[in-house]
Design a protein around this motif. Structure first.
Motif, mmCIF file in Angstrom:
data_model
loop_
_atom_site.group_PDB
_atom_site.id
_atom_site.type_symbol
_atom_site.label_atom_id
_atom_site.label_comp_id
_atom_site.label_asym_id
_atom_site.label_seq_id
_atom_site.Cartn_x
_atom_site.Cartn_y
_atom_site.Cartn_z
ATOM 1 N N GLU A 133 -2.025 4.116 4.462
ATOM 2 C CA GLU A 133 -3.020 3.858 3.233
ATOM 3 C C GLU A 133 -3.486 2.443 3.187
ATOM 4 O O GLU A 133 -4.705 2.307 2.609
ATOM 5 C CB GLU A 133 -2.016 4.235 2.303
ATOM 6 C CG GLU A 133 -1.003 2.953 1.711
ATOM 7 C CD GLU A 133 0.535 3.375 2.643
ATOM 8 O OE1 GLU A 133 1.211 2.636 2.470
ATOM 9 O OE2 GLU A 133 0.206 4.417 3.656
ATOM 10 N N LEU A 134 -2.627 1.410 3.934
ATOM 11 C CA LEU A 134 -3.456 0.192 3.676
ATOM 12 C C LEU A 134 -4.578 0.161 4.890
ATOM 13 O O LEU A 134 -5.655 -0.371 4.604
ATOM 14 C CB LEU A 134 -2.110 -0.825 4.704
ATOM 15 C CG LEU A 134 -2.708 -2.154 5.032
ATOM 16 C CD1 LEU A 134 -3.160 -2.896 3.809
ATOM 17 C CD2 LEU A 134 -1.522 -2.818 5.834
ATOM 18 N N ILE A 135 -4.572 0.818 5.816
ATOM 19 C CA ILE A 135 -5.722 0.997 6.679
ATOM 20 C C ILE A 135 -6.982 1.727 6.077
ATOM 21 O O ILE A 135 -8.262 1.044 5.888
ATOM 22 C CB ILE A 135 -5.286 1.875 8.248
ATOM 23 C CG1 ILE A 135 -4.203 1.162 8.743
ATOM 24 C CG2 ILE A 135 -6.702 1.684 9.120
ATOM 25 C CD1 ILE A 135 -4.570 -0.142 9.458
ATOM 26 N N ARG A 136 -6.790 2.558 5.116
ATOM 27 C CA ARG A 136 -7.712 3.372 4.644
ATOM 28 C C ARG A 136 -8.339 2.369 3.485
ATOM 29 O O ARG A 136 -9.833 2.170 3.350
ATOM 30 C CB ARG A 136 -7.094 4.522 4.028
ATOM 31 C CG ARG A 136 -7.034 5.860 4.834
ATOM 32 C CD ARG A 136 -6.826 6.970 4.154
ATOM 33 N NE ARG A 136 -5.659 6.835 3.236
ATOM 34 C CZ ARG A 136 -4.246 7.423 3.450
ATOM 35 N NH1 ARG A 136 -4.120 7.601 4.832
ATOM 36 N NH2 ARG A 136 -3.269 7.087 2.662
ATOM 37 N N GLU A 137 -7.325 1.763 2.685
ATOM 38 C CA GLU A 137 -7.840 0.769 1.645
ATOM 39 C C GLU A 137 -8.752 -0.411 2.139
ATOM 40 O O GLU A 137 -9.741 -0.739 1.740
ATOM 41 C CB GLU A 137 -6.644 0.213 0.800
ATOM 42 C CG GLU A 137 -6.059 1.015 0.015
ATOM 43 C CD GLU A 137 -7.086 1.689 -0.986
ATOM 44 O OE1 GLU A 137 -7.835 1.206 -1.407
ATOM 45 O OE2 GLU A 137 -6.824 2.992 -1.468
ATOM 46 N N MET A 145 -9.210 -3.382 9.848
ATOM 47 C CA MET A 145 -10.533 -2.497 9.949
ATOM 48 C C MET A 145 -10.657 -1.908 11.157
ATOM 49 O O MET A 145 -11.514 -0.916 11.170
ATOM 50 C CB MET A 145 -11.619 -3.154 9.144
ATOM 51 C CG MET A 145 -11.323 -3.812 7.744
ATOM 52 S SD MET A 145 -12.897 -4.566 7.081
ATOM 53 C CE MET A 145 -13.132 -6.033 8.139
ATOM 54 N N GLU A 146 -10.406 -2.592 12.211
ATOM 55 C CA GLU A 146 -10.499 -1.914 13.456
ATOM 56 C C GLU A 146 -9.581 -1.088 13.899
ATOM 57 O O GLU A 146 -9.802 -0.650 14.999
ATOM 58 C CB GLU A 146 -10.716 -3.376 14.544
ATOM 59 C CG GLU A 146 -11.901 -3.974 14.353
ATOM 60 C CD GLU A 146 -11.997 -5.503 15.167
ATOM 61 O OE1 GLU A 146 -10.816 -5.697 15.645
ATOM 62 O OE2 GLU A 146 -12.886 -5.959 15.319
ATOM 63 N N ALA A 147 -8.528 -0.967 13.162
ATOM 64 C CA ALA A 147 -7.566 -0.095 13.551
ATOM 65 C C ALA A 147 -7.779 1.480 13.600
ATOM 66 O O ALA A 147 -8.749 1.820 12.774
ATOM 67 C CB ALA A 147 -6.081 -0.339 12.811
ATOM 68 N N GLY A 148 -7.665 2.221 14.584
ATOM 69 C CA GLY A 148 -7.810 3.391 14.673
ATOM 70 C C GLY A 148 -7.036 4.354 13.772
ATOM 71 O O GLY A 148 -6.148 4.341 12.985
#
Length: 222
Positions: free
Chosen positions: A169-173, A219-222
């Motif tokens: 959820e952190l990646i999504r936000e 932001m670059e994490a898949g």
């Protein structure tokens, strides 16, 4: 026309009223004019030592924030020493910029970071060896900690696999906040994204907001 930002640095307060900044600015402007480059913004670290890591400098952090929401991908400096006087900081800082997709150009020697000189190759090899050693050490320490905890609990404990697995959820936000506003067409800076993530309760293990470079990696994490 290629767009770029300029980066200036003075190492002590005594330089602030001297010729250093105007000299740097003039050299960058003359190079830009000769090469058809439009300098769209200037960033300046005042009284910052050349050995300080680039991602710990306030002006350079602002530069990274700006580039994340702007079309410019080139950073112009008067010379390599304005970027850093420390060889290791030069190479690690340049590697950071490369990974983010930015080009660093010292205007007195534009090919400095693209030339495969023996010195540059040696430093890269040393850095690679040190990084590999540190990673192996960390892996061994974490494995030992998991083994001890597993024995204490009587069951196997496995390690985390990064935010992509532990906190999707952190990646999504982070990616949502990085999108440009449909009304204004503007994007939040990396620091603004970090501040909003902190308000949502997303912080580092120490309870601090993420740094600009950490937000970029999220932001670059898949």
């Amino acid at each position: 026309m290629t767009t770029a930002v300029s980066y200036l640095r003075t190492s002590s307060k005594t330089n602030l009223d001297g010729d250093s900044a105007p000299r740097q600015r003039q050299a960058i402007e003359e190079y830009a004019q000769r090469n058809g480059i439009a300098v769209v913004k200037e960033f300046y670290d005042e009284a910052v030592k050349g050995a300080d890591p680039v991602d710990a400098r306030p002006g350079f952090q602002d530069l990274l924030d700006y580039l994340a929401g702007n079309g410019a991908r080139v950073i112009l400096v008067e010379n390599v020493s304005r970027f850093s006087r420390d060889l290791i900081v030069q190479e690690t800082g340049h590697k950071l910029l490369q990974n983010l997709g930015y080009e660093l150009v010292p205007v007195d020697a534009p090919s400095h970071f693209t030339d495969d000189t023996p010195t540059a190759a040696m430093v890269r090899q040393i850095l690679g060896a040190v990084a590999e050693f540190e990673k192996a050490q960390l892996v061994a320490k974490l494995r030992g900690a998991r083994d001890r905890k597993s024995r204490a609990l009587g069951r196997r404990v496995e390690g985390k696999h990064g935010y992509r697995v532990s906190s999707p959820e952190l990646i999504r936000e982070a990616k949502r906040l990085a999108r440009k506003s449909p009304k204004t067409g503007k994007a939040r800076s990396l620091r603004e994204i970090a501040a909003e993530l902190a308000q949502m309760g997303h912080t580092t293990a120490n309870g601090q907001p993420f740094s600009a470079s950490q937000v970029q990696r999220l932001m670059e994490a898949g």
